[in-house]
Design a protein around this motif. Structure first.
Motif, PDB file in Angstrom:
ATOM      1  N   LEU A 155       0.826  -1.202   0.000  1.00 46.42           N
ATOM      2  CA  LEU A 155       0.000   0.000   0.000  1.00 46.42           C
ATOM      3  C   LEU A 155       0.862   1.255   0.000  1.00 46.42           C
ATOM      4  O   LEU A 155       0.604   2.209  -0.749  1.00 46.42           O
ATOM      5  CB  LEU A 155      -0.919  -0.013   1.224  1.00 46.42           C
ATOM      6  CG  LEU A 155      -1.756   1.249   1.436  1.00 46.42           C
ATOM      7  CD1 LEU A 155      -2.765   1.420   0.302  1.00 46.42           C
ATOM      8  CD2 LEU A 155      -2.479   1.202   2.782  1.00 46.42           C
ATOM      9  N   MET A 156       1.900   1.257   0.833  1.00 46.90           N
ATOM     10  CA  MET A 156       2.774   2.432   0.907  1.00 46.90           C
ATOM     11  C   MET A 156       3.472   2.699  -0.426  1.00 46.90           C
ATOM     12  O   MET A 156       3.543   3.844  -0.893  1.00 46.90           O
ATOM     13  CB  MET A 156       3.812   2.222   2.007  1.00 46.90           C
ATOM     14  CG  MET A 156       3.259   2.193   3.423  1.00 46.90           C
ATOM     15  SD  MET A 156       2.714   3.808   4.006  1.00 46.90           S
ATOM     16  CE  MET A 156       4.282   4.657   4.177  1.00 46.90           C
ATOM     17  N   TRP A 167       1.007   3.975  -2.982  1.00 49.98           N
ATOM     18  CA  TRP A 167       0.715   5.370  -2.677  1.00 49.98           C
ATOM     19  C   TRP A 167       1.834   6.267  -3.204  1.00 49.98           C
ATOM     20  O   TRP A 167       1.582   7.289  -3.859  1.00 49.98           O
ATOM     21  CB  TRP A 167       0.575   5.513  -1.173  1.00 49.98           C
ATOM     22  CG  TRP A 167      -0.094   6.757  -0.686  1.00 49.98           C
ATOM     23  CD1 TRP A 167      -0.207   7.949  -1.341  1.00 49.98           C
ATOM     24  CD2 TRP A 167      -0.725   6.930   0.590  1.00 49.98           C
ATOM     25  NE1 TRP A 167      -0.860   8.863  -0.553  1.00 49.98           N
ATOM     26  CE2 TRP A 167      -1.192   8.263   0.628  1.00 49.98           C
ATOM     27  CE3 TRP A 167      -0.920   6.107   1.690  1.00 49.98           C
ATOM     28  CZ2 TRP A 167      -1.854   8.775   1.752  1.00 49.98           C
ATOM     29  CZ3 TRP A 167      -1.570   6.622   2.794  1.00 49.98           C
ATOM     30  CH2 TRP A 167      -2.041   7.925   2.822  1.00 49.98           C
ATOM     31  N   LEU A 181       1.560   6.532  -6.882  1.00 51.58           N
ATOM     32  CA  LEU A 181       0.558   7.504  -7.330  1.00 51.58           C
ATOM     33  C   LEU A 181       1.101   8.920  -7.258  1.00 51.58           C
ATOM     34  O   LEU A 181       0.780   9.759  -8.113  1.00 51.58           O
ATOM     35  CB  LEU A 181      -0.712   7.373  -6.490  1.00 51.58           C
ATOM     36  CG  LEU A 181      -1.526   6.099  -6.724  1.00 51.58           C
ATOM     37  CD1 LEU A 181      -2.698   6.024  -5.757  1.00 51.58           C
ATOM     38  CD2 LEU A 181      -2.027   6.013  -8.167  1.00 51.58           C
ATOM     39  N   ASN A 182       1.924   9.214  -6.254  1.00 50.86           N
ATOM     40  CA  ASN A 182       2.581  10.526  -6.225  1.00 50.86           C
ATOM     41  C   ASN A 182       3.507  10.706  -7.420  1.00 50.86           C
ATOM     42  O   ASN A 182       3.568  11.784  -8.021  1.00 50.86           O
ATOM     43  CB  ASN A 182       3.366  10.696  -4.926  1.00 50.86           C
ATOM     44  CG  ASN A 182       2.467  10.969  -3.722  1.00 50.86           C
ATOM     45  OD1 ASN A 182       1.299  11.311  -3.876  1.00 50.86           O
ATOM     46  ND2 ASN A 182       3.006  10.814  -2.533  1.00 50.86           N
ATOM     47  N   HIS A 240       8.680   5.704   1.022  1.00 53.86           N
ATOM     48  CA  HIS A 240       7.795   4.632   0.548  1.00 53.86           C
ATOM     49  C   HIS A 240       7.960   3.351   1.361  1.00 53.86           C
ATOM     50  O   HIS A 240       7.031   2.543   1.422  1.00 53.86           O
ATOM     51  CB  HIS A 240       8.075   4.328  -0.931  1.00 53.86           C
ATOM     52  CG  HIS A 240       7.797   5.475  -1.842  1.00 53.86           C
ATOM     53  ND1 HIS A 240       8.092   5.440  -3.184  1.00 53.86           N
ATOM     54  CD2 HIS A 240       7.246   6.690  -1.616  1.00 53.86           C
ATOM     55  CE1 HIS A 240       7.744   6.588  -3.740  1.00 53.86           C
ATOM     56  NE2 HIS A 240       7.231   7.360  -2.810  1.00 53.86           N
ATOM     57  N   ILE A 273       3.632   8.210   6.571  1.00 51.41           N
ATOM     58  CA  ILE A 273       2.332   8.429   5.918  1.00 51.41           C
ATOM     59  C   ILE A 273       2.071   9.926   5.716  1.00 51.41           C
ATOM     60  O   ILE A 273       1.573  10.350   4.663  1.00 51.41           O
ATOM     61  CB  ILE A 273       1.210   7.778   6.735  1.00 51.41           C
ATOM     62  CG1 ILE A 273       1.310   6.251   6.647  1.00 51.41           C
ATOM     63  CG2 ILE A 273      -0.162   8.239   6.258  1.00 51.41           C
ATOM     64  CD1 ILE A 273       0.342   5.510   7.552  1.00 51.41           C
ATOM     65  N   LEU A 322       3.734  11.218   2.602  1.00 49.13           N
ATOM     66  CA  LEU A 322       3.021  10.791   1.394  1.00 49.13           C
ATOM     67  C   LEU A 322       1.807  11.669   1.142  1.00 49.13           C
ATOM     68  O   LEU A 322       1.512  12.049   0.001  1.00 49.13           O
ATOM     69  CB  LEU A 322       2.587   9.332   1.537  1.00 49.13           C
ATOM     70  CG  LEU A 322       3.677   8.262   1.455  1.00 49.13           C
ATOM     71  CD1 LEU A 322       3.091   6.894   1.798  1.00 49.13           C
ATOM     72  CD2 LEU A 322       4.311   8.230   0.073  1.00 49.13           C
ATOM     73  N   VAL A 323       1.095  12.015   2.220  1.00 51.74           N
ATOM     74  CA  VAL A 323      -0.129  12.801   2.065  1.00 51.74           C
ATOM     75  C   VAL A 323       0.183  14.223   1.623  1.00 51.74           C
ATOM     76  O   VAL A 323      -0.379  14.716   0.629  1.00 51.74           O
ATOM     77  CB  VAL A 323      -0.940  12.819   3.378  1.00 51.74           C
ATOM     78  CG1 VAL A 323      -2.147  13.747   3.236  1.00 51.74           C
ATOM     79  CG2 VAL A 323      -1.417  11.420   3.741  1.00 51.74           C
ATOM     80  N   GLY A 365       1.595  14.492  -1.905  1.00 55.75           N
ATOM     81  CA  GLY A 365       0.512  14.193  -2.839  1.00 55.75           C
ATOM     82  C   GLY A 365      -0.445  15.364  -2.985  1.00 55.75           C
ATOM     83  O   GLY A 365      -0.886  15.691  -4.106  1.00 55.75           O
TER      84      GLY A 365
END
Length: 446
Positions: free
Chosen positions: A91-92, A95, A98-99, A134, A140, A143-144, A147
Motif C-alpha cells: 500500500l505504501m 501510494w 501515485l505521487n 515509501h 504516511i 506521502l499525504v 501528494g
C-alpha cells in the motif's frame, strides 16, 4: 496531456505506477518493519480498538505533533495490516507510485515529452528521499502532504473554473496540514510557480486558495510548534541551522554509500563523498543556468521552498526531503531538452548516483525488515518466559546494535506481550540473558 499516441496517452499513468511497483519490489516484499514507531502504533491499535474514534486526535490543537489525519489513518491501517507486512508495504509503495504518477502528469501538462516525464517520475521514486518514505510506514504524513502539493499543481496547471482551482487548493492544503506541518509550504510552492511561469491567473488562484487554510493553521498552531516542549532533541529549532540543513539536502542525494542524512554536517566535511555531492550540486546549478537564468532561479527557490520549515530543525531526515526530491527530479526532466549535451551528461550522472543511492537505502531497509521479522517475535517470547524479570539482550554483531536500539525503543507490547521497560539492550561485550544472532533471533546465554 500534450501530444503522443498509444500508451503515451491512454496508459501513461499506469505505466508509471507499474514501473514504481516493479523497481520498489524489495520494499513491497519486506517481511518486517524499519523502526520503533511502526511497532508502537501497532501496539496502540491492538490495545484498544476504540482508539480510532477518540476525539483527542482531532481536538488536541495544543499537541506538538497535531497530525490527526495521519495518526487516525496509521492506527486504522496498523489494526488491519500490521500482521500482513507485504500488504502494508505494498500500500505504501503504491501510494508513493501515485505521487510519482501525479508528478509525471504535471510534467506532461507543462508539455514535457512523455519519455522525459516518465523517467523523471521514476528517478524521483528511486531517490533516497523517496525510497525511505515509501518503505517506512511512519512516513504516511509525507506521502499525504506531497501528494496534496502535486494535486494542487495539477489543478492550477489545468486552468479551468477559477472557483474550482481556489477551492480545490484550499481543500488540498487543509488535508495536507491535517497530515503534517510540512504542508505549510504549499502556498509558497504555488506562489513561486506563479511568479516564474509569467504570473498566470490559475496559479495565483491556487496560491490564494492555499493561503487560507495555511493562515488559519498558523494562527492556531505557530506558538505551539515553536515554543512547546520538544518531544526529542531532533525537533529543536534555530534559524542558525538553516545554512547547514539546506546544504545537507543539496549534497546528500549523490552520496550513494551514505544511508542516512542525519548528522551529515558539519562532521561530513571530512568525507571525500561529501565533496563529490557538492561537486554534483554545483554541476546541476551550472546545468540549469545553461538552460536560462530563470531555470537556475527555479532550481534554487523551488528546492528551498519544498524543504521549508524542516531547515530550521536540529537534524535532517531522509523523509523530510521527499517534496524536495519531487521538485528537483521534475525540474530536471523539464530542462532535459534545453541544457545541451554537457547538461544532459550532468543530469544523467546525477540521476545515476541518486538511483544507486536509493537502491542502497532500499536494500538496507529490506535487510532491517528481515531482522525485525525474527527479532520482535523472539523478544516477545523471551519476555513472556521471564516472568517479572528484566531481560538483558545484546547484539552478536556490534554493527547491528543501532538497529535493535530502534526496534526495542519504548515498545509497549508486541503480539499481546507487554514489553515496555522490561527489556534492556546492552553493549555487545556486556553480560546479557540473550544474544541477538545475525539473523535477528534471540538465543539464551544462561
Amino acid at each position: 496531456m500534450g501530444t503522443g499516441n498509444g500508451w503515451q496517452q491512454r496508459w501513461f499513468w499506469l505505466a508509471v505506477l507499474a514501473a514504481v511497483l516493479l523497481v520498489q519490489a524489495p520494499l513491497v516484499f519486506n517481511p518486517g518493519y524499519f523502526s520503533h514507531d511502526e511497532l508502537q502504533w501497532a501496539a496502540f491499535a491492538g490495545h484498544d480498538a476504540n482508539l480510532l474514534s477518540r476525539g483527542y486526535l482531532w481536538t488536541g490543537l495544543d499537541s506538538f505533533q497535531y497530525r490527526p489525519l495521519t495518526f487516525s489513518l496509521w492506527l486504522w491501517l496498523s489494526q488491519h495490516l500490521f500482521a500482513h507486512p507485504y500488504l502494508f508495504h505494498g500500500l505504501m509503495v503504491a501510494w508513493g507510485g501515485l505521487n510519482a504518477v501525479m508528478l509525471a502528469l504535471l510534467l506532461r501538462r507543462f508539455d514535457v515529452p512523455a519519455r522525459a516525464a516518465f523517467v523523471g517520475a521514476l528517478i524521483f521514486a528511486l531517490s533516497p528521499y523517496a525510497v525511505q518514505t515509501h518503505g517506512w510506514v511512519g512516513t504516511i504524513g509525507d506521502l499525504v502532504w506531497v501528494g496534496c502539493a502535486l494535486a494542487t499543481g495539477l489543478l492550477a496547471q489545468r486552468g479551468r473554473s477559477p472557483w474550482w482551482i481556489a477551492a480545490g487548493a484550499a481543500a488540498l492544503t487543509a488535508i495536507g496540514l491535517l497530515s503534517k506541518e510540512s504542508a505549510i509550504v504549499i502556498p509558497a510552492l504555488t506562489a513561486i510557480a506563479w511568479l516564474l511561469l509569467g504570473r498566470p491567473r490559475s496559479w495565483l488562484l491556487a496560491t490564494c486558495g492555499a493561503l487560507v487554510p495555511a493562515a488559519i493553521y498558523l494562527s492556531l498552531r505557530l506558538g505551539v510548534i515553536l515554543f512547546s516542549p520538544r518531544e526529542a532533541a531532533n525537533y529543536g529549532w534555530s534559524l542558525g541551522f538553516i545554512p547547514l540543513r539546506w546544504l545537507e539536502y543539496q549534497v546528500f542525494t549523490p552520496m550513494a554509500t551514505r544511508l542516512g542524512i542525519t548528522g551529515l554536517l558539519p562532521a561530513g566535511f571530512s568525507e571525500p563523498r561529501m565533496w563529490v555531492g557538492l561537486g554534483i550540486w554545483l554541476a546541476l546549478a551550472w546545468t540549469f543556468w545553461r538552460a536560462g537564468a530563470r531555470w537556475l532561479l527555479t532550481f534554487l527557490l523551488l528546492g528551498a521552498a519544498a524543504l521549508g520549515p524542516v531547515m530550521i530543525l536540529a537534524e535532517s531526515a531522509n523523509q523530510y526531503g521527499y517534496g524536495y526530491a519531487a521538485a528537483i527530479a521534475g525540474l530536471g526532466a523539464a530542462a532535459w531538452s534545453r541544457v545541451g549535451r554537457g547538461g544532459r551528461i550532468v543530469l544523467v550522472l546525477a540521476a545515476l548516483l541518486s538511483t544507486w543511492h536509493g537502491v542502497n537505502v532500499m536494500r538496507r531497509m529490506h535487510q532491517i525488515g528481515e531482522l525485525q521479522s525474527l527479532f520482535s517475535p523472539s523478544l516477545a517470547r523471551a519476555v513472556a518466559a521471564s516472568g517479572n524479570k528484566i531481560v538483558r539482550i545484546r547484539a552478536m554483531d556490534p554493527g547491528q546494535h543501532w538497529i535493535y536500539l530502534r526496534l526495542s525503543h519504548h515498545i509497549p507490547s508486541y503480539d499481546g506481550v507487554p514489553i515496555g521497560d522490561r527489556v534492556v539492550l546492552v553493549a555487545s561485550d556486556a553480560p546479557a540473558d540473550y544474544v541477538i544472532g545475525k539473523d535477528g533471533a534471540l538465543s539464551p546465554l544462561r
